[in-house]
Design an enzyme around this catalytic site. Structure first.
Site, short mmCIF file in Angstrom:
data_model
loop_
_atom_site.label_atom_id
_atom_site.label_comp_id
_atom_site.label_asym_id
_atom_site.label_seq_id
_atom_site.Cartn_x
_atom_site.Cartn_y
_atom_site.Cartn_z
N ASP A 155 0.88 -1.16 0.00
CA ASP A 155 0.00 0.00 0.00
C ASP A 155 0.92 1.20 0.00
OD1 ASP A 155 -2.89 0.77 0.13
OD2 ASP A 155 -2.04 2.08 1.65
N SER A 156 0.64 2.12 -0.90
CA SER A 156 1.57 3.22 -1.06
C SER A 156 0.83 4.51 -1.28
CB SER A 156 2.50 2.91 -2.23
OG SER A 156 1.74 2.54 -3.36
N LYS B 4 14.49 4.55 -11.40
CA LYS B 4 13.45 4.64 -10.37
C LYS B 4 13.45 3.37 -9.52
CE LYS B 4 8.52 4.94 -9.47
NZ LYS B 4 7.16 4.65 -9.93
N ARG C 234 9.14 1.73 -3.34
CA ARG C 234 8.80 0.33 -3.54
C ARG C 234 10.05 -0.53 -3.58
NH1 ARG C 234 5.64 1.56 -7.05
NH2 ARG C 234 3.94 1.97 -5.63
P1 IMP Z 1 -2.52 1.74 -3.52
O1 IMP Z 1 -2.75 0.92 -4.75
O2 IMP Z 1 -3.67 1.78 -2.60
O3 IMP Z 1 -1.23 1.41 -2.85
O4 IMP Z 1 -2.45 3.24 -4.04
C1 IMP Z 1 -1.26 3.82 -4.28
C2 IMP Z 1 -1.46 5.07 -5.10
O5 IMP Z 1 -0.41 5.96 -4.75
C3 IMP Z 1 -1.33 4.81 -6.58
O6 IMP Z 1 -2.53 4.49 -7.20
C4 IMP Z 1 -0.75 6.12 -7.06
O7 IMP Z 1 -1.74 7.10 -7.14
C5 IMP Z 1 0.16 6.51 -5.91
N1 IMP Z 1 1.50 5.94 -6.07
C6 IMP Z 1 2.11 5.04 -5.26
N2 IMP Z 1 3.33 4.72 -5.72
C7 IMP Z 1 3.50 5.43 -6.85
C8 IMP Z 1 4.57 5.50 -7.80
O8 IMP Z 1 5.61 4.85 -7.70
N3 IMP Z 1 4.37 6.34 -8.82
C9 IMP Z 1 3.25 7.07 -8.98
N4 IMP Z 1 2.21 7.03 -8.16
C10 IMP Z 1 2.33 6.20 -7.07
#
Ligand code: IMP
Length: 207
Positions: free
Chosen positions: A78-79, A184, A190
Site C-alpha cells: 500500500d503506497s 526509479k 517500492r
Molecule cells: P494503492 O494501490 O492503494 O497502494 O495506491 C497507491 C497510489 O499511490 C497509486 O494508485 C498512485 O496514485 C500513488 N503511487 C504510489 N506509488 C506510486 C509510484 O511509484 N508512482 C506514482 N504514483 C504512485
C-alpha cells in the site's frame, strides 16, 4: 527460522495495478509473482485502514481468507504520495484522490496548480510504500520504504505511472516520468520496501 521450507518461489501479489506489478517483477526478478486475477480473486477489498501498513495487511488477509490451501507467500503493498504543502495529502488516499477514474494528467496538473508560486524549499514530497507479507504458517510482517522528492513546476515524461510525471527527484534533476524505470526501481519507495521484504522472505525460508 522456519523449518518447513517451501519448495517454490511463487508469491501471490495482491494487486490489480499493472504499473506496480511491472515494477515488482523488475525489482525482484527471482520470484514468480501471480496476481489476484491469476488466482481467480475478483472480490472488492475494503482498504479502510488508517495507515499504509494496515491497508497492506487488510489485502494479504483477504487473500488468505480466499485461498483454500496456504502454500504460497502472500504479499501486498500500500503506497501513497505525501505532499508537505498539502499537509501530507493525498497520503493513504492517493489512489482515490480527486476520484479513482480521474486521469492522472488532471490530478497532476491540479497539484501543480495548487502549489503555484510556492518556493522550492516548501515543495517537499515523498512516496511511501508499506509491504505486508503473510507466510504459509499464518505469520505476518510489514516493512516500509520512503522515496524523497519535490512537486515539479510542470509535469514531464511518460515513464512510470500515477503521480510520476510531477514527482521531481532532486538527485537527478528530473521527474520520475522522465527517469528510466531502471533508475526509479533502484531508489524508489517500492524498491526499498521490496528489498526489506526480500530479506524477510529469505529469513523465513531459513536462507
Ligand atoms: P494503492 O494501490 O492503494 O497502494 O495506491 C497507491 C497510489 O499511490 C497509486 O494508485 C498512485 O496514485 C500513488 N503511487 C504510489 N506509488 C506510486 C509510484 O511509484 N508512482 C506514482 N504514483 C504512485
Amino acid at each position: 527460522m522456519n523449518t518447513k521450507k517451501i519448495s517454490d518461489m511463487t508469491i501471490i501479489l495482491a494487486t490489480g495495478n499493472a504499473g506496480k506489478l511491472a515494477e515488482v517483477r523488475e525489482i525482484l526478478p527471482d520470484y514468480d509473482f501471480v496476481t489476484l486475477k491469476d488466482i481467480g480473486f475478483s472480490g472488492d477489498i475494503d482498504e479502510n485502514g488508517t495507515t499504509y501498513e494496515e491497508n497492506a495487511l487488510i489485502k494479504v488477509r483477504a487473500v488468505w481468507d480466499y485461498e483454500e490451501k496456504h502454500d504460497r507467500i502472500i504479499m501486498a503493498d500500500d503506497s501513497g504520495l505525501e505532499i508537505d504543502y498539502l499537509n501530507g495529502e493525498p497520503g493513504i488516499h492517493s489512489a482515490r484522490y480527486m476520484g479513482y477514474d480521474t486521469p492522472y494528467s488532471v490530478k497532476n496538473q491540479a497539484i501543480i496548480d495548487a502549489l503555484k508560486g510556492v518556493p522550492d524549499e516548501l515543495r517537499g514530497a515523498r512516496y511511501v510504500c508499506a509491504i505486508a507479507l503473510k507466510f504459509p504458517d499464518g505469520s505476518e510482517q510489514t516493512v516500509r520504504g520512503i522515496y524523497e522528492g519535490k512537486v515539479a513546476y510542470e509535469a514531464k515524461g511518460t515513464n512510470g505511472f500515477g503521480y510520476d510525471p510531477m514527482f521531481w527527484v532532486p538527485a537527478f534533476g528530473k521527474t520520475d516520468g522522465e527517469l528510466p524505470i531502471e533508475i526509479k526501481n533502484k531508489f524508489s519507495h517500492r524498491a526499498k520496501a521490496l528489498e526489506a521484504a526480500d530479506k524477510l522472505i529469505k529469513a523465513w525460508r531459513g536462507e
